[in-house]
Enzyme design. Structure first.
Site, short mmCIF file in Angstrom:
data_model
loop_
_atom_site.label_atom_id
_atom_site.label_comp_id
_atom_site.label_asym_id
_atom_site.label_seq_id
_atom_site.Cartn_x
_atom_site.Cartn_y
_atom_site.Cartn_z
N GLU A 205 0.81 -1.21 0.00
CA GLU A 205 0.00 0.00 0.00
C GLU A 205 0.84 1.27 0.00
OE1 GLU A 205 -2.89 -0.39 3.10
OE2 GLU A 205 -3.83 -2.13 2.15
N LYS A 337 -15.74 -1.36 2.14
CA LYS A 337 -15.00 -1.88 0.98
C LYS A 337 -16.02 -2.46 0.00
CE LYS A 337 -10.73 -3.17 3.46
NZ LYS A 337 -9.96 -4.31 4.01
#
EC number: 4.2.1.11
Length: 424
Positions: A205, A337
């Protein structure tokens, strides 16, 4: 009428070099909506099913040709000629076509790609940006970013058990300023790690993945970077953690092997409470395992009035799981999400349920991302006030920050940066 005339999927690659699904939806006036589906590394057991080919001779079994074929076949046939502005109807039709409770037949990756591409096509056809099309005229709050600057757990090859160490720039006046603050801390941290002889390689990330000895060691480096960048921890910038505790929950114990600790659920809560007492931590995600309801209830009882306790694996953006958590008094925030539940409609339902129960929401990326910046628009559309989209490196992460900056610029004087309003 914005009628669908073509639905076409292809296999592309995500930020980890793994295949994922991209979908194009074309309307009768030629309008095109395109969406690419993300994929997680630490996935909750209760997530909708991501369909993989399992052909080991191709992408080591991770291909998505089967999901692509479902989009180009059954799903395309079912949606042809339907008005793209009927998002609820389209999502419901795909859920019914799939016929399973977790989208395991057609695949959540197939269904979500179509769901998001439909929304983007409809927004384009109606002459609106996606955030306005989905959120209406009240969609003008820019979220505080949770910037993941040190990676551990499943997102890095180091001994740190906790998966993400994040900073939250709450004193900024705008998302553009918040991004600047985060970037300055990120570059300062890089210098500090390098000076200490530690790796400045980055994880999935975009955060650094140094070989640190403990959670506190990581937090101390982050605090030092904040201060050296000219900011005050706990005033300008707060800390946030994603423990991803399900990943180290074994046989009823939390096995923090990097630190050599084996903790009971109660001892795990004690461990997290001690961190909150010693550091300016604003938010803790997945501090307990997805199956440790008692641990979650205890954590919420002990820290819920001081810290945002975010359920990710616990809720998997599923309204039914969220309702159960609310009833049991577990967590006070929902991580959102879109690929955990598999349609835009169900995602919006989960956010609405959380807001109606006075819970906060955090829009989130996955560790396997693409250049698709849809979640930036959705964060504004849903008035989440917070977003997780990685560090200040890797274009798959920066695509979302840059889109937020564009949205803020487009909104002009009507834009509101959530800032300190998220503080408990």
């Amino acid at each position: 009428m914005s009628l669908i005339v073509d639905v076409y999927a292809r296999e592309i690659l995500d930020s980890r070099g793994n295949p994922t699904v991209e979908v194009d939806v074309t309307l009768e006036d030629g309008t095109l909506g395109r969406a690419a589906v993300p994929s997680g590394a630490s996935t909750g057991a209760y997530e909708a099913v991501e369909l993989r080919d399992k052909d080991t001779a191709r992408y080591f079994g991770k291909g998505v040709k089967t999901a692509v074929a479902f989009v180009n076949g059954e799903i395309a046939e079912a949606l042809m000629g339907i008005d793209a502005t009927d998002q609820v109807g389209i999502d419901s039709a795909m859920i019914e076509l799939d016929g399973t409770p977790n989208k395991s037949r057609l695949g959540a990756n197939a269904i979500l790609g179509v769901s998001l591409a439909v929304a983007k096509a409809a927004a384009e056809a109606t002459g609106q940006p996606l955030y306005r099309y989905v959120g209406g005229t009240s969609a003008r709050v820019l979220p505080v970013p949770m910037m993941n600057i040190i990676n551990g757990g499943e997102h890095a090859d180091n001994p740190i058990d906790i998966q993400e160490f994040m900073i939250m720039p709450v004193s900024a006046d705008s998302i553009a300023e918040a991004v600047r603050m985060g970037a300055e801390v990120f570059h300062t941290l890089k210098k500090e790690l390098s000076a200490a002889g530690l790796s400045t390689g980055i994880g999935d990330e975009g955060g650094f993945a140094p070989n640190l000895s403990s959670t506190r060691d990581a937090l101390d480096f982050v605090l030092k970077a904040i201060e050296k960048a000219g900011y005050t921890p706990g005033e300008d910038i707060y800390l946030a953690l994603d423990c991803a505790a399900t990943e180290y929950f074994e046989d009823g114990r939390y096995e923090m092997k990097g630190e050599g600790k084996t903790l009971t659920p109660e001892a795990n809560v004690d461990y997290l409470e001690a961190l909150v007492n010693d550091y300016p931590i604003l938010s803790i995600e997945d501090g307990c395992s997805e199956d440790d309801w008692e641990g979650w209830a205890l954590l919420t009882e002990r820290l819920g009035d001081r810290v945002q306790l975010v359920g990710d694996d616990l809720f998997v953006t599923n309204p039914a799981r969220l309702a159960e958590g609310i009833q049991k008094g577990c967590a006070n925030s929902l991580l959102v999400k879109v690929n955990q539940i598999g349609t835009l409609t169900e995602t919006l339902s989960a956010v609405d349920l959380a807001h109606r129960n006075r819970m906060t929401c955090v829009m989130s990326h996955r560790s396997g991302e693409t250049e698709d910046a849809t979640i930036a628009d959705l964060a504004v559309a849903t008035n989440c006030g917070q977003i997780k989209t990685g560090s200040l490196a890797r274009s798959d992460r920066l695509a979302k920050y840059n889109q937020l900056i564009r949205i803020e610029d487009e909104l002009g004087e009507t834009a509101i940066y959530a800032g300190r309003s998220i503080l408990r």
